[in-house]
Design a protein around this motif. Structure first.
Motif, PDB file in Angstrom:
ATOM      1  N   GLN A   1     -38.475 -92.417 -66.686  1.00 49.30           N
ATOM      2  CA  GLN A   1     -37.555 -91.564 -65.628  1.00 49.30           C
ATOM      3  C   GLN A   1     -36.201 -91.381 -65.899  1.00 49.30           C
ATOM      4  N   GLU A   2     -35.553 -92.433 -66.537  1.00 50.10           N
ATOM      5  CA  GLU A   2     -34.148 -92.354 -66.946  1.00 50.10           C
ATOM      6  C   GLU A   2     -34.128 -91.177 -68.104  1.00 50.10           C
ATOM      7  N   ILE A   3     -34.875 -91.114 -69.226  1.00 48.20           N
ATOM      8  CA  ILE A   3     -34.873 -90.494 -70.350  1.00 48.20           C
ATOM      9  C   ILE A   3     -35.109 -89.150 -69.966  1.00 48.20           C
ATOM     10  N   ILE A   4     -36.141 -88.948 -68.939  1.00 45.31           N
ATOM     11  CA  ILE A   4     -36.208 -87.815 -68.497  1.00 45.31           C
ATOM     12  C   ILE A   4     -35.070 -86.784 -67.761  1.00 45.31           C
ATOM     13  N   MET A   5     -34.560 -87.705 -67.082  1.00 43.80           N
ATOM     14  CA  MET A   5     -33.153 -87.240 -66.283  1.00 43.80           C
ATOM     15  C   MET A   5     -32.238 -86.918 -67.290  1.00 43.80           C
ATOM     16  N   SER A   6     -32.041 -87.567 -68.305  1.00 43.70           N
ATOM     17  CA  SER A   6     -30.925 -87.405 -69.171  1.00 43.70           C
ATOM     18  C   SER A   6     -31.080 -85.919 -70.103  1.00 43.70           C
ATOM     19  N   TYR A   7     -32.475 -85.890 -70.442  1.00 44.87           N
ATOM     20  CA  TYR A   7     -32.974 -84.649 -71.128  1.00 44.87           C
ATOM     21  C   TYR A   7     -32.773 -83.444 -70.120  1.00 44.87           C
ATOM     22  N   ALA A   8     -32.782 -83.498 -68.872  1.00 46.75           N
ATOM     23  CA  ALA A   8     -33.303 -82.495 -67.918  1.00 46.75           C
ATOM     24  C   ALA A   8     -31.929 -82.029 -67.641  1.00 46.75           C
ATOM     25  N   THR A   9     -30.810 -83.117 -67.800  1.00 46.56           N
ATOM     26  CA  THR A   9     -29.643 -82.692 -67.265  1.00 46.56           C
ATOM     27  C   THR A   9     -28.531 -82.449 -68.324  1.00 46.56           C
ATOM     28  N   ARG A  10     -29.070 -82.269 -69.623  1.00 44.20           N
ATOM     29  CA  ARG A  10     -28.180 -82.213 -70.498  1.00 44.20           C
ATOM     30  C   ARG A  10     -28.673 -80.806 -71.472  1.00 44.20           C
ATOM     31  N   HIS A  11     -27.739 -80.068 -72.114  1.00 49.94           N
ATOM     32  CA  HIS A  11     -28.175 -79.007 -72.755  1.00 49.94           C
ATOM     33  C   HIS A  11     -28.832 -79.579 -74.235  1.00 49.94           C
ATOM     34  N   ALA A  12     -29.582 -78.969 -74.819  1.00 47.65           N
ATOM     35  CA  ALA A  12     -30.244 -79.654 -75.966  1.00 47.65           C
ATOM     36  C   ALA A  12     -29.114 -79.797 -76.989  1.00 47.65           C
ATOM     37  N   VAL A  13     -29.205 -80.947 -77.718  1.00 45.85           N
ATOM     38  CA  VAL A  13     -28.121 -81.099 -78.578  1.00 45.85           C
ATOM     39  C   VAL A  13     -28.767 -81.327 -80.276  1.00 45.85           C
ATOM     40  N   GLU A  14     -28.210 -80.878 -81.164  1.00 42.84           N
ATOM     41  CA  GLU A  14     -28.766 -80.798 -82.553  1.00 42.84           C
ATOM     42  C   GLU A  14     -29.539 -82.156 -82.732  1.00 42.84           C
ATOM     43  N   GLY A  15     -30.679 -82.037 -83.514  1.00 42.79           N
ATOM     44  CA  GLY A  15     -31.425 -83.140 -83.849  1.00 42.79           C
ATOM     45  C   GLY A  15     -32.186 -83.865 -82.855  1.00 42.79           C
ATOM     46  N   VAL A  16     -32.423 -83.125 -81.605  1.00 45.74           N
ATOM     47  CA  VAL A  16     -33.588 -83.530 -80.768  1.00 45.74           C
ATOM     48  C   VAL A  16     -34.858 -83.238 -81.138  1.00 45.74           C
ATOM     49  N   PRO A  17     -35.761 -83.745 -81.406  1.00 45.61           N
ATOM     50  CA  PRO A  17     -37.049 -83.299 -81.677  1.00 45.61           C
ATOM     51  C   PRO A  17     -37.762 -82.391 -80.870  1.00 45.61           C
ATOM     52  N   ALA A  18     -38.068 -81.305 -81.307  1.00 41.59           N
ATOM     53  CA  ALA A  18     -38.707 -80.481 -80.265  1.00 41.59           C
ATOM     54  C   ALA A  18     -40.056 -79.702 -80.914  1.00 41.59           C
TER      55      ALA A  18
END
Lengths: 362, 513
Positions: free
Chosen positions: B496-513
């Motif tokens: 839940q915490e990871i999702i919230m942090s991804y959801a509230t932050r713009h993509a940063v370089e190096g995020v696996p997508a």
């Protein structure tokens, strides 16, 4: 609406008969019967003028072209649209046909000065094609130019009428070949009663339109587009194609009505079918097709056209001057739409007419 | 509380065709009290509020205002008795000024002849409007057009309008749903003010944490009945949720493990200007891929691009190793993609049409020969799905508008299952439907996944995402900001915490997508 309990399932009505009875048509059918009963009593009872077979077939003849155009209009109004151009398109189609076969106009004259036989079917096809083309253009204006149907078809009403005036130079086109006029004047004996050919054609067109609307994928799409355009699109329906088809059919059937009218009258007058769009729309809405779109039926439209026809002849027979007829028609139309909107409000259905004036449709 | 209630509702019931919306509901509101009215969508809150606002008439029961029984017959009359309601959807005229909206139909008139010919005293109206706007702390000119105001300020204008009636009871239907954090704070300040003046505020919200900040008492409805009422000190969030849903959450989600197969959908670099940027992911057979993110993160937009409902600027969509042309929903359906859209009423269904017609709409072409439909086959199939999805309807001919939200949603599912898709996209599949139907839809999703369908589930409810997904893709501002795989979902709190942090932050370089 809330999401709570649903009443327990009950079996669906099975028989076709019960389906018909359940339908909206039964109400207006009773209105029609009531009017017939009234005019029968007012004109000397069962043996009087009104119920005479010739009178009845005459009434049917008189609403045949209106009804044919009204079948097309039924598609349009179910799709939450409106087609104001049908009267002018009828005149234009009739004129196009007449141009090809009038003795003083036709390019298909034989050596002895008569019009060649094969020009007649060609003239009929030309009338239908002109009607369909006008409707097709309406469809393009509504879908690609994104004009509200009210505006697009109002423009077409004027354009088509202008072409009629221009081509005819204001003069009626006469001298049509007798074989052409036969289409409008022939009688077909059925069970000892002479039915006018236009009435028979109207009934055949009606049956085809009914099958088209209730038994084909296209018919389903018309209802869907009229009920909810966005949901239709997201169900894989091409709204653009559907609408173009609908207006083309409306134009085609208006053309058919125009050709029949011309054949019946034996003349293509520049003022022919003026104001007929209102008779046609009246037949549809009196017949219970909802001006809000998504609901309606061909049978209803047939009954609606019959109601307007019975009113016309009936008032005449009981001695009301024809001058007053439009007022009576107006009252019937207002009553029909008021009732429709009132029932819809009670049933929690959408009401209003904004979709006729809106670019996106419903 | 010792004082008399301002408002007392006793034994109120209300039925709509086919639906018992309220059954024998009692509740009270006291002066200077904030009551939170809670319940799931469809629990009957809105119906109850509309009865109090005079928009609906009750079928039975009594309503007392300041100890006297009242008949609420119209919104106007309810307002003049001192009950104001601020609806979730705004009731302001966008082309009119703020002042004109506040004083609709009660404009102050010029004295003398002006009173007779209804000449509006604009200066007085604007001054009075200004005073009310000051009270609610809106920095808005009374002469501004509503159209020109952001949503939050419109909300404040609504509140100013309610104050102008000097109402004893003010009902707010989800007033914070359109507000940001600061604006919500300001609203709470206003509510405390109203409370101090001895008015009663009835507050409907879905944000339960707000309830614990502002309410004095909770009243919970479920399926149109009063479940209970309790002072705020006597309950906690879990207890309130338990009252609302009537069962514990774990029973609701019915996720069964499915065999995860080959890649069925491969999306590469999907983009549409202003909506979605460089979205890439894969979906496998049997997999439920959750799409998490805040509202407006681009999840719905992505779904619409996949479904051909909007045109994409760039990107490839591969299905089963092939790249079909997808330019319209028609194409997408043919390619095996189905979309259950987020708004049933406006996008998923033609409400005026029958269950049957709605079910067959996407499936007409394969079943028509020479233009004529094969009615018998379609009807048999439609009936099959009604049974399989347990759609409660009196018949196939019932108009969809008369079904409950849950059953409507099942009709949407039925219509898409009939088209036998390889990829099923569900956009907020359980929004606004009752608990029973929810759990049936979860069970169905599991079953479909087991049959080898690839499922994308867009949801704003984290518990749903966590319980149902095999993997979770998180979006923010139109981009994929992260994908959580199965292992990362094991520990729900951490996930839940990871999702919230991804959801509230713009993509940063190096995020696996």
């Amino acid at each position: 609406m809330s999401d709570i309990t649903v009443s327990p399932p009950r079996p669906a009505p099975r028989s076709t008969w019960r389906r018909v009875l359940r339908g909206q048509e039964i109400g207006i059918f009773l209105v029609l019967l009531g009017m017939v009963a009234f005019f029968t009593l007012a004109t000397g009872g069962a043996s009087g003028t009104f119920l005479k077979p010739t009178n009845l077939t005459n009434i049917m003849l008189n609403f045949s072209w209106t009804a044919i155009a009204a079948f097309g209009m039924t598609f349009v109004i179910i799709s939450a649209g409106i087609d104001l151009s049908v009267g002018s398109v009828m005149a234009l189609a009739g004129l196009a046909a007449a141009f090809l076969i009038a003795r003083d106009k036709s390019p298909f004259l034989t050596a002895d000065g008569t019009v060649s036989e094969w020009a007649i079917p060609l003239a009929i096809l030309a009338g239908l094609a002109v009607g369909a083309l006008a409707g097709f253009i309406n469809g393009l204006l509504i879908t690609f130019a994104k004009l509200p149907p009210f505006i697009a078809t109002l423009g077409m009403l004027q354009i088509a009428r202008g072409i009629v005036y221009g081509l005819s130079q204001g003069w009626p086109i006469q001298n049509l070949p007798p074989n052409f006029m036969t289409i409008g004047r022939q009688n077909i004996p059925v069970a000892g009663v002479n039915f006018p050919l236009p009435t028979v054609i109207m009934l055949v067109v009606g049956i085809i339109a009914w099958i088209f609307l209730t038994r084909t994928a296209w018919g389903y799409r018309i209802f869907a587009v009229g009920g909810n355009e966005q949901a239709s699109r997201l169900s894989g329906i091409s709204v653009t194609r559907t609408k173009i088809m609908i207006y083309t059919i409306s134009g085609l059937l208006a053309g058919a009505g125009g050709v029949l009218l011309t054949a019946r009258l034996g003349v293509a007058a520049p003022t022919a079918a003026q104001g007929y769009e209102l008779d046609v729309i009246a037949a549809v809405v009196v017949g219970g097709t909802s001006t809000s779109g998504g609901e309606g039926s061909i049978l209803g439209t047939l009954i609606g056209a019959a109601i307007m026809g019975v009113l016309r002849t009936g008032l005449n027979l009981i001695g009301v001057e024809a001058y007053w007829l439009p007022s009576a028609q107006g009252i019937i139309i207002i009553a029909a739409i008021t009732l429709d909107q009132w029932f819809r409000r009670r049933q929690g259905k959408p009401t209003g007419f904004a979709h006729w004036f809106s670019r996106g449709g419903k | 509380m010792q004082t008399e209630p301002i408002l007392r509702v006793q034994g109120v019931s209300k039925a709509f065709p086919g639906v018992q919306a309220l059954t024998d509901v009692d509740f009270e509101a006291y002066p200077g009290e904030v009551v939170a009215l809670l319940g799931e969508n469809g629990a009957g809150k809105s119906t109850l509020m509309k009865i109090l606002a005079g928009a609906y008439t009750r079928d039975s029961g009594h309503i007392y205002l300041g100890g006297e029984e009242v008949e609420l017959t119209s919104p106007h009359q309810a307002q003049s008795l001192g009950i104001s309601i601020i609806y979730q959807e705004f009731n302001l005229v966008p082309t009119q000024t703020v002042a004109a909206n506040i004083f609709t139909a009660r404009e102050p008139l010029q004295p003398g002849v002006g009173r007779v010919v209804k000449l509006v005293d604009r200066r007085r109206m604007e001054a009075e409007a200004q005073r009310l706007l000051d009270i609610v702390g809106a920095h808005v000119s009374p002469t501004a057009l509503i159209r020109s105001l952001p949503v939050a300020e419109r909300q404040l204008v609504e509140i100013a309008k309610a104050l102008s009636f000097d109402s004893r009871v003010i009902i707010m239907d989800e007033p914070t749903s359109a507000l940001g954090k600061d604006e919500t704070e300001k609203l709470f300040e206003i509510i405390r003010n109203l409370k101090a003046q001895g008015r009663a505020v009835i507050f409907i919200t879905h944000r339960l944490n707000e309830v614990f900040r502002i309410a004095d008492r909770v009243v919970v409805l479920r399926d149109g009945r009063l479940v209970g009422t309790a002072p705020i000190g006597a309950v906690d969030i879990d207890k309130v949720i338990g009252m609302m849903v009537g069962r514990s959450l774990s029973q609701m989600y019915q996720k069964e493990p499915a065999q995860i197969g080959d890649v069925v959908l491969d999306v590469k670099g999907l983009a549409r200007a202003g909506a979605v940027e460089d979205v890439s992911f894969q979906l496998r057979r049997g997999e439920i891929l959750g799409f998490a993110g805040l509202v407006g993160a681009g999840r719905t937009e992505t779904a619409r691009l996949l479904f051909g409902a909007d045109a994409r600027d760039a990107g490839e969509i591969w299905i089963d190793g092939r790249q079909p042309e997808i330019h319209s929903p028609e194409d997408a359906i043919r390619a095996g993609i189905s979309l259950v859209p987020e708004d049933r009423g406006s996008q998923g269904l033609v409400l005026l049409l029958s269950v049957f017609k709605n079910e067959v709409l996407p499936n007409l072409s394969p079943h028509s020969r020479l233009g004529l439909l094969d009615g018998a086959t379609l009807e048999r199939q439609a009936a099959e799905y009604v049974q399989r999805l347990n759609i409660r309807t009196p018949s196939l001919e019932q108009k969809v508008m008369y079904l409950s939200g849950g059953n409507q949603q099942k009709v949407v599912l039925a219509k898409w299952l009939m088209s036998n898709p390889k990829v099923l996209i569900l956009d907020e599949p359980t929004r606004g439907i009752d608990v029973g139907a929810k759990s049936e839809i979860y069970a169905l999703m599991s079953q479909l996944a087991r049959s080898g369908m690839g499922i994308i589930m867009i949801s704003s409810e984290l518990p749903e995402i966590l319980a149902m997904s095999d993997r979770v893709l998180v979006m923010c501002e139109g981009r994929v900001t992260g994908i959580l795989n199965r292992d990362e979902l094991q520990n729900q709190e951490a996930a839940q915490e990871i999702i919230m942090s991804y959801a509230t932050r713009h993509a940063v370089e190096g995020v696996p997508a």
